[in-house]
Write a protein that holds these residues in place. Sequence first.
Motif, short mmCIF file in Angstrom:
data_model
loop_
_atom_site.label_atom_id
_atom_site.label_comp_id
_atom_site.label_asym_id
_atom_site.label_seq_id
_atom_site.Cartn_x
_atom_site.Cartn_y
_atom_site.Cartn_z
N GLU A 399 0.82 -1.20 0.00
CA GLU A 399 0.00 0.00 0.00
C GLU A 399 0.86 1.26 0.00
O GLU A 399 0.50 2.26 -0.64
N PHE A 400 1.98 1.23 0.70
CA PHE A 400 2.85 2.41 0.71
C PHE A 400 3.34 2.72 -0.70
O PHE A 400 3.33 3.88 -1.14
N LEU A 401 3.79 1.70 -1.43
CA LEU A 401 4.28 1.92 -2.80
C LEU A 401 3.15 2.41 -3.71
O LEU A 401 3.36 3.31 -4.54
N VAL A 402 1.98 1.82 -3.57
CA VAL A 402 0.85 2.23 -4.40
C VAL A 402 0.49 3.69 -4.13
O VAL A 402 0.33 4.50 -5.06
N PHE A 403 0.35 4.05 -2.85
CA PHE A 403 -0.05 5.41 -2.52
C PHE A 403 1.05 6.42 -2.84
O PHE A 403 0.77 7.52 -3.32
N ARG A 404 2.29 6.03 -2.60
CA ARG A 404 3.41 6.95 -2.88
C ARG A 404 3.51 7.23 -4.38
O ARG A 404 3.78 8.37 -4.80
N GLY A 405 3.33 6.20 -5.19
CA GLY A 405 3.44 6.39 -6.63
C GLY A 405 2.24 7.04 -7.28
O GLY A 405 2.33 7.56 -8.40
N SER A 406 1.08 7.01 -6.60
CA SER A 406 -0.16 7.53 -7.19
C SER A 406 -0.56 8.90 -6.64
O SER A 406 -1.44 9.55 -7.22
N LEU A 407 0.06 9.31 -5.54
CA LEU A 407 -0.38 10.55 -4.88
C LEU A 407 -0.15 11.78 -5.76
O LEU A 407 -1.01 12.67 -5.80
N GLY A 408 0.97 11.82 -6.47
CA GLY A 408 1.24 12.97 -7.33
C GLY A 408 0.25 13.14 -8.46
O GLY A 408 -0.37 14.20 -8.60
N PRO A 409 0.05 12.11 -9.28
CA PRO A 409 -0.88 12.26 -10.40
C PRO A 409 -2.34 12.38 -9.98
O PRO A 409 -3.10 13.16 -10.57
#
Length: 510
Positions: A399-409
């Motif tokens: 979840e950390f990787l998913v949220f970290r990679g998706s938060l910007g866009p």
Amino acid sequence: MSELPLLSLLLLLPLAGGLGLLAWPRQATAARLRQACIALLSLQLGLSLAVLLAFDPGQSGLQLQEVHAWLPGLGLDYRLGVDGLSLPLVLMNAGLSLVAVVCSRDLSRRPRLYFALLLLISGAVNGAFLADNLLLFLLFYELELIPLWLLISIWGGAGRAYAATKFLIFTALSGMLILAAFLGLALLSGTVNFSPTAVTTEQLGLGSQIVLLLALLVGFGIKMPLVPFHTWLPDAHTQASTPVSVLLAGVLLKLGTYGLLRFGMGLFPEAWTVLAPGLAVWAAISVVFGSLAAIAQQDMKRMVAYSSVGHMGYILLAAAAASPVSLLGTEFQMVSHGLISALLFLLVGIVYRKTGSRDLAVLKGLLNPQRGLALTGSLMILAVMASAGMPGMAGFIAEFLVFRGSLGPYPLATLCCMVGSGLTAVYFLLLVNRAFFGRLAITAAEDPLQSSRLDIQLPAVAARETVPAIALAIGVVLLGLAPGGLGHLSEATTTAMAALAGQLASGGSG
């Protein structure tokens, strides 16, 4: 070792083993058939580890490729390959298939057919993950349909006929849409080569790409499943036996997520960029809906099933963002969800066998150390913590990787998915609090205030029943504490996918 056709062996071993069990002329007991199946799947796990040893994580493309002409006039060739996206899923399929067979005990009806179907499903899943031809992928994608339908309809619960038929209709529709997209791509591009590396969409108009991509999105969205195509999943899980639920949640749903990444984003990067904001919204809806629906459930198995709907939404969110970090998160989410959901269904199965119920209004105090299911309850607490994304567990890393990679866009969609992650803790805490804490009792379902069985002694859980669950729990913790292995295995592939998608999308839009 590298000269051996390892990928073909991964297909042939379970498929030939399943057909061999069906054709074996002699009578055999269920125990003997189970032992043979365990031996075959143990060998399959060994072959998967051999592929891992021969794999070079530094390369992003397909490795150990095997190419043979089959039906060139139709564009169907026997092409296999493995990369950092598919190899972890092949390893997980080998492990969970073995777990499913180990947990298949006390089988009284048609054991030969049962174990043969499990082997056929495992081989078909390997074929789908390893196929480097669109039609070959679809062939294996459809091959697991009938075996799973039979497993639900023959060895399922009281409502198995309805659940199995619903599963069959939804999954058949999924395959039809995917086939239509592949054939449409060939027709519009004027090619008869169905290799993903040979198929190009550059000459297609954006409108045609969007139409074809929408067909793939719905087709794979049914399999994942995403809202509103999810309704078959809770019914299938509720009626399926525990081993079948382990395979369904742990492995078979990943055919949808894998296909979405490999063929949806991989073949239509320009259209993917156009639809990505809508995909992020779709992901947020699936996550929040799945979490809220899970909170409303009284049946433990249905609650775990609806949690899968929510957790599959994380993968769609990360795929919509298509950043290197988010795509690495999709791999972690697929593997972590496979391990955690399999563990949850195993534990729910133990509770049902020992108490005769999965109703949260009926069960209470199962964590009792003397007369309850103490070890099962402890493992359940670990599993729900992992699913809720507690640090030190596999779910947190994913979840950390998913949220970290998706938060910007997509900050708003990511925030909604974070809320869904918080709701995961809510419904699983409800499950643990209602079923495992308090005074040990099994109350009458029609009158929850009237205890029908107080001061009871539940049957002991044998060590052989908990070994698979303990093994999965260890895997969940190890992946959470030492995620570098999976990251090293998949990072080159997911980074290349993100770069290629970005380049082609920017080139197409320019």
